[in-house]
Design a protein around this motif. Sequence first.
Motif, PDB file in Angstrom:
ATOM      1  N   ARG A 147       0.834  -1.193   0.000  1.00 32.73           N
ATOM      2  CA  ARG A 147       0.000   0.000   0.000  1.00 32.73           C
ATOM      3  C   ARG A 147       0.873   1.249   0.000  1.00 32.73           C
ATOM      4  O   ARG A 147       2.052   1.199   0.324  1.00 32.73           O
ATOM      5  N   GLU A 148       0.237   2.378  -0.320  1.00 37.54           N
ATOM      6  CA  GLU A 148       0.995   3.626  -0.396  1.00 37.54           C
ATOM      7  C   GLU A 148       1.646   3.935   0.943  1.00 37.54           C
ATOM      8  O   GLU A 148       0.997   3.886   1.992  1.00 37.54           O
ATOM      9  N   PRO A 149       2.938   4.258   0.931  1.00 40.37           N
ATOM     10  CA  PRO A 149       3.621   4.554   2.194  1.00 40.37           C
ATOM     11  C   PRO A 149       3.110   5.840   2.820  1.00 40.37           C
ATOM     12  O   PRO A 149       2.689   6.767   2.121  1.00 40.37           O
ATOM     13  N   GLN A 150       3.144   5.875   4.124  1.00 35.67           N
ATOM     14  CA  GLN A 150       2.747   7.077   4.854  1.00 35.67           C
ATOM     15  C   GLN A 150       3.784   8.178   4.640  1.00 35.67           C
ATOM     16  O   GLN A 150       4.987   7.922   4.572  1.00 35.67           O
ATOM     17  N   MET A 151       3.294   9.401   4.509  1.00 33.46           N
ATOM     18  CA  MET A 151       4.207  10.540   4.464  1.00 33.46           C
ATOM     19  C   MET A 151       4.937  10.620   5.805  1.00 33.46           C
ATOM     20  O   MET A 151       4.298  10.699   6.857  1.00 33.46           O
ATOM     21  N   PRO A 152       6.263  10.544   5.821  1.00 29.97           N
ATOM     22  CA  PRO A 152       6.971  10.578   7.103  1.00 29.97           C
ATOM     23  C   PRO A 152       6.804  11.923   7.805  1.00 29.97           C
ATOM     24  O   PRO A 152       6.612  12.956   7.154  1.00 29.97           O
ATOM     25  N   ASP A 153       6.858  11.906   9.099  1.00 27.76           N
ATOM     26  CA  ASP A 153       6.752  13.132   9.896  1.00 27.76           C
ATOM     27  C   ASP A 153       8.111  13.836   9.832  1.00 27.76           C
ATOM     28  O   ASP A 153       8.936  13.739  10.740  1.00 27.76           O
ATOM     29  N   PHE A 154       8.328  14.552   8.722  1.00 33.23           N
ATOM     30  CA  PHE A 154       9.647  15.095   8.442  1.00 33.23           C
ATOM     31  C   PHE A 154       9.946  16.321   9.292  1.00 33.23           C
ATOM     32  O   PHE A 154       9.054  17.005   9.795  1.00 33.23           O
ATOM     33  N   ASP A 155      11.244  16.618   9.411  1.00 35.09           N
ATOM     34  CA  ASP A 155      11.709  17.807  10.124  1.00 35.09           C
ATOM     35  C   ASP A 155      11.884  18.992   9.185  1.00 35.09           C
ATOM     36  O   ASP A 155      11.634  20.134   9.568  1.00 35.09           O
ATOM     37  N   VAL A 156      12.323  18.715   7.959  1.00 32.18           N
ATOM     38  CA  VAL A 156      12.529  19.771   6.961  1.00 32.18           C
ATOM     39  C   VAL A 156      12.106  19.240   5.594  1.00 32.18           C
ATOM     40  O   VAL A 156      12.371  18.086   5.254  1.00 32.18           O
ATOM     41  N   SER A 157      11.445  20.094   4.816  1.00 32.81           N
ATOM     42  CA  SER A 157      11.124  19.803   3.422  1.00 32.81           C
ATOM     43  C   SER A 157      11.689  20.928   2.574  1.00 32.81           C
ATOM     44  O   SER A 157      11.558  22.104   2.925  1.00 32.81           O
ATOM     45  N   ILE A 158      12.330  20.566   1.457  1.00 31.48           N
ATOM     46  CA  ILE A 158      12.992  21.575   0.643  1.00 31.48           C
ATOM     47  C   ILE A 158      12.918  21.179  -0.827  1.00 31.48           C
ATOM     48  O   ILE A 158      12.876  19.990  -1.164  1.00 31.48           O
ATOM     49  N   TYR A 159      12.843  22.173  -1.725  1.00 30.89           N
ATOM     50  CA  TYR A 159      12.938  21.900  -3.152  1.00 30.89           C
ATOM     51  C   TYR A 159      14.384  21.558  -3.503  1.00 30.89           C
ATOM     52  O   TYR A 159      15.327  22.129  -2.929  1.00 30.89           O
ATOM     53  N   LEU A 160      14.562  20.650  -4.439  1.00 25.23           N
ATOM     54  CA  LEU A 160      15.906  20.262  -4.851  1.00 25.23           C
ATOM     55  C   LEU A 160      16.446  21.230  -5.894  1.00 25.23           C
ATOM     56  O   LEU A 160      15.690  21.843  -6.660  1.00 25.23           O
ATOM     57  N   PRO A 161      17.764  21.356  -5.978  1.00 27.64           N
ATOM     58  CA  PRO A 161      18.378  22.166  -7.043  1.00 27.64           C
ATOM     59  C   PRO A 161      18.211  21.440  -8.385  1.00 27.64           C
ATOM     60  O   PRO A 161      17.703  20.314  -8.431  1.00 27.64           O
ATOM     61  N   PRO A 162      18.615  22.073  -9.509  1.00 31.92           N
ATOM     62  CA  PRO A 162      18.536  21.371 -10.802  1.00 31.92           C
ATOM     63  C   PRO A 162      19.178  19.995 -10.714  1.00 31.92           C
ATOM     64  O   PRO A 162      20.299  19.849 -10.202  1.00 31.92           O
ATOM     65  N   GLY A 209      14.036  27.313  -1.682  1.00 28.10           N
ATOM     66  CA  GLY A 209      12.621  27.378  -1.314  1.00 28.10           C
ATOM     67  C   GLY A 209      12.174  26.130  -0.569  1.00 28.10           C
ATOM     68  O   GLY A 209      12.746  25.045  -0.723  1.00 28.10           O
ATOM     69  N   ASN A 210      11.146  26.294   0.234  1.00 28.38           N
ATOM     70  CA  ASN A 210      10.577  25.192   1.002  1.00 28.38           C
ATOM     71  C   ASN A 210       9.122  24.986   0.594  1.00 28.38           C
ATOM     72  O   ASN A 210       8.355  25.949   0.532  1.00 28.38           O
ATOM     73  N   PRO A 211       8.726  23.757   0.284  1.00 30.49           N
ATOM     74  CA  PRO A 211       7.347  23.500  -0.167  1.00 30.49           C
ATOM     75  C   PRO A 211       6.319  23.923   0.875  1.00 30.49           C
ATOM     76  O   PRO A 211       6.508  23.707   2.072  1.00 30.49           O
ATOM     77  N   PRO A 212       5.215  24.546   0.432  1.00 25.76           N
ATOM     78  CA  PRO A 212       4.156  24.987   1.360  1.00 25.76           C
ATOM     79  C   PRO A 212       3.168  23.869   1.646  1.00 25.76           C
ATOM     80  O   PRO A 212       2.068  23.836   1.111  1.00 25.76           O
ATOM     81  N   TRP A 213       3.553  22.940   2.489  1.00 24.04           N
ATOM     82  CA  TRP A 213       2.646  21.839   2.829  1.00 24.04           C
ATOM     83  C   TRP A 213       1.417  22.381   3.542  1.00 24.04           C
ATOM     84  O   TRP A 213       1.498  23.255   4.396  1.00 24.04           O
ATOM     85  N   GLY A 214       0.256  21.851   3.167  1.00 23.67           N
ATOM     86  CA  GLY A 214      -1.005  22.353   3.703  1.00 23.67           C
ATOM     87  C   GLY A 214      -1.259  21.921   5.126  1.00 23.67           C
ATOM     88  O   GLY A 214      -0.634  21.000   5.651  1.00 23.67           O
ATOM     89  N   ASP A 215      -2.205  22.606   5.755  1.00 22.36           N
ATOM     90  CA  ASP A 215      -2.590  22.299   7.131  1.00 22.36           C
ATOM     91  C   ASP A 215      -3.940  21.591   7.203  1.00 22.36           C
ATOM     92  O   ASP A 215      -4.552  21.511   8.269  1.00 22.36           O
TER      93      ASP A 215
END
Length: 284
Positions: A147-162, A209-215
């Motif tokens: 089944r689809e894995p759970q989104m981990p309870d991450f500490d930081v989320s960031i966009y990757l460079p090229p 930049g850091n992704p704007p994860w919703g609430d």
Amino acid sequence: MKFRAKIIDVGCLNHFTRVVNTVSRLTKACVLRLTCDHLYFVLSGRVATGGVGMWCELSQGNFFDEFQLEGVSADANEIFLEVAPENLSRALKTAQNAKSVKIKLTKKSCPCLTLAAELPSLSSVSRVVTHDIPVDVIPRRLWHDFREPQMPDFDVSIYLPPLKTMKSVVDRMKNLSNYLVLEANLNGEMNLKIDTDLVSVTTHFKELGNPPWGDDGSQSSSPTHRDPDLMTEARVDIRKLQQFLTGQQVNPSRAMCNIVHRRILHLIFLHEDVSLQYFIPAVA
């Protein structure tokens, strides 16, 4: 249990081939989950014991002109197949100029995904190249493992460079160490570091930049209570990260990385009709 599908549009065929090629470079074997609306390539690695995990999701309506599925039962209209993606990739390579490609689940000496490519011909008689790709049917009692894995309870989320830039850096660092530390913060800064007895090297990226994860509960919320300058890190096997970057043919519109401090590196590539998640466990 029946499955048959058909691709006519050459653009869709090439796109599907790129996705399968990407998957084939990440794993020798995975599970292909078929539903009425989606296809999933799943590698259910035990991240806690050092294995990588993968979840690749495709919307079938964006690839197939025809798509028919009858699952194992009315209340479980799905099919789970263990497949070697490299075999599927090889079959699709012979179909790049095909007028159409049909894929169906067949029973030969063993269960197979049979791919039939109708190739252009100068005569009125069509040429059809057929490939029988052996598969194993996964029994329903084991479906919960894929089944689809759970989104981990991450500490930081960031966009990757090229990605080409990141791959170039990782390729060079691979010659210096077997392990790489990827660290990032909530100010859009990311570092790639190696540190050995002989050499210490760090490559800095800023303003990513850091992704704007919703609430709203549909996705994990970005941890706003953290100090924006505080770095979160994961030390990973550099070969696994290089393998992931080398295999990419999806050309994502967005590429992100979530870090669970010193536990998991969660990479996410998003395309308009494909999403790919890859989980690399951290090492001590």
